[in-house]
Scaffold this motif. Structure first.
Motif, PDB file in Angstrom:
ATOM      1  N   ARG A 140      41.724  31.927  41.596  1.00 54.83           N
ATOM      2  CA  ARG A 140      41.626  32.871  40.754  1.00 54.83           C
ATOM      3  C   ARG A 140      43.054  32.908  39.833  1.00 54.83           C
ATOM      4  NH1 ARG A 140      37.096  36.519  41.189  1.00 54.83           N
ATOM      5  NH2 ARG A 140      37.548  38.313  39.873  1.00 54.83           N
ATOM      6  N   TYR A 143      49.669  38.825  31.119  1.00 54.92           N
ATOM      7  CA  TYR A 143      49.010  38.677  32.454  1.00 54.92           C
ATOM      8  C   TYR A 143      48.036  39.691  32.215  1.00 54.92           C
ATOM      9  CZ  TYR A 143      45.824  38.675  36.724  1.00 54.92           C
ATOM     10  OH  TYR A 143      45.390  37.918  37.540  1.00 54.92           O
ATOM     11  N   THR A 145      37.329  42.470  48.012  1.00 53.64           N
ATOM     12  CA  THR A 145      36.526  40.925  47.295  1.00 53.64           C
ATOM     13  C   THR A 145      34.814  41.193  47.355  1.00 53.64           C
ATOM     14  OG1 THR A 145      38.414  39.097  48.116  1.00 53.64           O
ATOM     15  CG2 THR A 145      35.918  38.183  47.854  1.00 53.64           C
ATOM     16  N   SER A 200      41.291  47.433  35.855  1.00 49.84           N
ATOM     17  CA  SER A 200      41.392  47.008  36.900  1.00 49.84           C
ATOM     18  C   SER A 200      40.305  48.013  37.344  1.00 49.84           C
ATOM     19  CB  SER A 200      42.741  46.908  37.306  1.00 49.84           C
ATOM     20  OG  SER A 200      43.492  45.701  35.606  1.00 49.84           O
ATOM     21  N   GLY A 206      45.828  34.287  40.669  1.00 55.44           N
ATOM     22  CA  GLY A 206      46.700  35.894  40.575  1.00 55.44           C
ATOM     23  C   GLY A 206      47.270  35.873  40.424  1.00 55.44           C
ATOM     24  N   LYS A 235      39.650  43.463  36.143  1.00 56.36           N
ATOM     25  CA  LYS A 235      40.835  41.938  37.579  1.00 56.36           C
ATOM     26  C   LYS A 235      40.448  43.674  38.219  1.00 56.36           C
ATOM     27  CE  LYS A 235      42.352  38.507  35.726  1.00 56.36           C
ATOM     28  NZ  LYS A 235      42.529  38.702  34.352  1.00 56.36           N
ATOM     29  N   SER A 236      40.814  42.868  40.117  1.00 58.91           N
ATOM     30  CA  SER A 236      40.449  43.793  40.961  1.00 58.91           C
ATOM     31  C   SER A 236      41.878  43.442  41.721  1.00 58.91           C
ATOM     32  CB  SER A 236      39.168  42.715  41.982  1.00 58.91           C
ATOM     33  OG  SER A 236      39.513  42.677  43.260  1.00 58.91           O
ATOM     34  N   GLU A 269      42.317  32.991  47.993  1.00 67.24           N
ATOM     35  CA  GLU A 269      41.492  34.025  47.176  1.00 67.24           C
ATOM     36  C   GLU A 269      42.391  34.169  45.383  1.00 67.24           C
ATOM     37  OE1 GLU A 269      38.477  35.625  45.364  1.00 67.24           O
ATOM     38  OE2 GLU A 269      38.352  34.723  47.108  1.00 67.24           O
ATOM     39  N   LEU A 270      43.689  34.334  45.833  1.00 67.11           N
ATOM     40  CA  LEU A 270      44.647  34.205  44.381  1.00 67.11           C
ATOM     41  C   LEU A 270      44.181  32.678  44.629  1.00 67.11           C
ATOM     42  CD1 LEU A 270      47.630  36.305  45.733  1.00 67.11           C
ATOM     43  CD2 LEU A 270      45.075  37.599  43.879  1.00 67.11           C
ATOM     44  N   ASP A 282      42.911  39.837  42.459  1.00 69.53           N
ATOM     45  CA  ASP A 282      43.097  39.027  41.685  1.00 69.53           C
ATOM     46  C   ASP A 282      44.495  39.625  41.401  1.00 69.53           C
ATOM     47  OD1 ASP A 282      41.097  37.453  39.582  1.00 69.53           O
ATOM     48  OD2 ASP A 282      40.661  39.791  39.255  1.00 69.53           O
TER      49      ASP A 282
END
Length: 338
Positions: A155, A26, A101, A55, A157, A31-32, A151-152, A108
């Protein structure tokens, strides 16, 4: 036909090796990442590790002053933001997700790291102790992960759950903690299976004791000074405990590989497999070891570890160094320990 055990073990090892060889790691660059309990201790070490890998991080913790010190220590400009909140309050969890976000364009990776620890004999623990620690160590990660799923999913995540070796083997004088971490390990297994279809990877890590400087934040019961001296000393023994930076790196490695579950540290590895292969012997040894621990006393009053310091713990250079490095001291505490 019975299959020889050695053949089964060899097949399992081969399957694991093949999975790692053909599964792409990964990528964390850009990434967030949202980290609960991110202002100090292991959370701060994890934040530094994610930043090192490119990140952006959002740190959630209860104390705004701690968060400010953590952000200053980490540097990294606009890649670090903080959110003050309590993981047991759902509105605070929603706000942390929204801020991660908004500021970093999405989410992520979710790192469920915030936790409580209580040290003392079972006889001095109350039902309320078990309920309180379950709220923070088990229910909060479950609720936050479920809130983050949309959200995951969007993306592709990842979720990292920080359990403990105490979530594989119940540790004497850490009964509520072990119960909560066993629950969290089970939550990790359930989430891993249920969220795979949504393209969300879940990794549960079970570390040994780590040199994070966090014992002074623990709630201590029973013979306070004896309990704390034992806990803080074991937590900082180089041959038993693990450097927090090393632990953070191995945890993030497990997330990147997509491991389902990973022991972190040699003693965690040994205890996990001792429990699996020789549960009766492990239980007998733990029962024997408990005889040498401080005996319970009347009452159930708890004090923070910082109030149970003795010259033995206060002037432990390994412990003091970890406390400074991982933001476990405020100005008053630091001047007291110098």
């Amino acid at each position: 036909m019975r299959i020889p055990k050695r053949l089964m073990v060899a097949a399992a090892i081969t399957a694991i090796a093949a999975r790692r060889k053909f599964t792409a790691p990964y990528e964390l660059t850009g990434k967030s990442v949202l980290i609960t309990g991110g202002s100090r201790g292991l959370g701060l070490a994890l934040a530094a590790e994610f930043l090192k890998r490119g990140s952006a991080v959002t740190l959630m913790a209860r104390d705004p002053a701690e968060l400010e010190r953590a952000a200053t220590q980490l540097g990294a400009g606009g890649r670090v933001q903080t959110v003050a909140g309590d993981v047991t309050r759902q509105e605070d969890l929603r706000r942390a997700l929204a801020e991660a976000t908004r500021v970093h364009g999405g989410l992520d990776v979710l790192v469920n790291n915030a936790g409580l620890i209580q040290s003392g004999p079972l006889a001095n623990m109350t039902e309320a102790d078990f309920r309180d620690i379950m709220e923070v160590n088990a229910f909060a990660p479950l609720i936050l992960t479920r809130l983050a799923v949309p959200e995951l999913r969007r993306r592709g995540g990842r979720v990292l759950l920080v359990s403990s070796v105490g979530g594989k083997v119940a540790v004497p004088h850490l009964a509520p903690y072990s119960v909560s971490k066993f629950a969290l390990t089970g939550i990790g297994q359930a989430l891993r299976a249920e969220l795979a279809g949504d393209g969300i990877g879940v990794t549960t890590v079970c570390p040994t004791v780590m040199r994070t400087g966090s014992p002074r934040q623990a709630q201590v019961k029973g013979q306070h000074q004896k309990e704390y001296a034992l806990f803080a000393t074991v937590d900082n023994l180089p041959l038993i405990s693990l450097d927090a930076r090393v632990a953070a790196r191995r945890m993030v490695d497990a997330l990147v590989r997509g491991d389902a579950e990973a022991p972190i540290g040699g003693s965690a590895f040994v205890l996990k497999y001792a429990q699996a292969l020789a549960p009766q012997l492990t239980a007998d040894l733990l029962a024997l070891g408990t005889r040498f621990l401080p005996a319970p006393i009347p009452g159930d009053d708890a004090i923070p570890g910082s109030e149970a310091e003795t010259p033995l713990t206060l002037h432990n250079p390994i412990k003091s160094g970890a406390e400074r490095e991982f933001n476990e001291l405020d100005g008053k505490s630091e001047s007291k320990s110098d």
